[in-house]
Design an enzyme around this catalytic site. Sequence first.
Site, PDB file in Angstrom:
ATOM      1  N   GLY A  74       0.907  -1.396  -0.004  1.00 55.49           N
ATOM      2  CA  GLY A  74       0.272  -0.204  -0.051  1.00 55.49           C
ATOM      3  C   GLY A  74       0.751   1.177  -0.164  1.00 55.49           C
ATOM      4  O   GLY A  74       0.646   2.306  -0.817  1.00 55.49           O
ATOM      5  N   CYS A  75       1.966   1.211   0.749  1.00 58.10           N
ATOM      6  CA  CYS A  75       2.651   2.385   0.719  1.00 58.10           C
ATOM      7  C   CYS A  75       3.673   2.648  -0.369  1.00 58.10           C
ATOM      8  O   CYS A  75       3.763   3.756  -0.719  1.00 58.10           O
ATOM      9  CB  CYS A  75       3.787   2.122   1.954  1.00 58.10           C
ATOM     10  SG  CYS A  75       2.951   2.047   3.580  1.00 58.10           S
ATOM     11  N   THR A  76       3.750   1.641  -1.112  1.00 64.78           N
ATOM     12  CA  THR A  76       4.291   1.688  -2.560  1.00 64.78           C
ATOM     13  C   THR A  76       3.418   2.271  -3.365  1.00 64.78           C
ATOM     14  O   THR A  76       3.819   3.259  -4.124  1.00 64.78           O
ATOM     15  CB  THR A  76       5.021   0.232  -3.002  1.00 64.78           C
ATOM     16  OG1 THR A  76       5.954  -0.057  -2.153  1.00 64.78           O
ATOM     17  CG2 THR A  76       5.625   0.307  -4.564  1.00 64.78           C
TER      18      THR A  76
END
Length: 197
Positions: A74-76
């Site tokens: 998700g952070c990517t």
Amino acid sequence: MKTSAALIAAFAAGASAFAPSSTISSSSSSALNLAVGETAPDFSLVDQNGKTFTRSKNKKPLVVYFYPADSTPGCTVQAKEFQKEIQSIRKQYKADVVGISGQGAESKQKFASELGLDFSILADEGDAVRNSFKVPKAAFGFLPGRVTYVLDKDGVCTSVYDNLADAASHIEAAKAALEEMTPAKATTGKFEFKLPF
């Protein structure tokens, strides 16, 4: 450190079913977040390039987004989406973006390099800045929250967006808040003079 990142990734993958619905606030916020209308705490953190970013030295609108961990799915996605929009955010809104998570500078270098990020990803080891912004935990307290704050040029919070599951939605929420802060463009009407004959 790799173990904690792996745990965060595993929790994040399963947390979307339990994540709270997104909230956009332009006039109020929960007690757990920096409130709209409050001045953001000052901070100085090192980015992926070894440069120190200080909030109070920034004199333009600023998107500050807190994310759980570098190199997680998700952070990517979130970082890639901000990267796609960074030039238009800088040009159209005269604003900048910083991402913040608890991993160290080495992790930030790797993450930014893998994604080709040209905005600051800041190392908040010990989560002092996360705590000063009162970012709530997510997934029943198992994960660091994913919250985006939009600050005006004086550091006053104008918007809070909290959504763990839909990482990509933070970009549109930030742009909508920046749009609200942008002064209306002056319309120039043409003066028409008609001769009476």
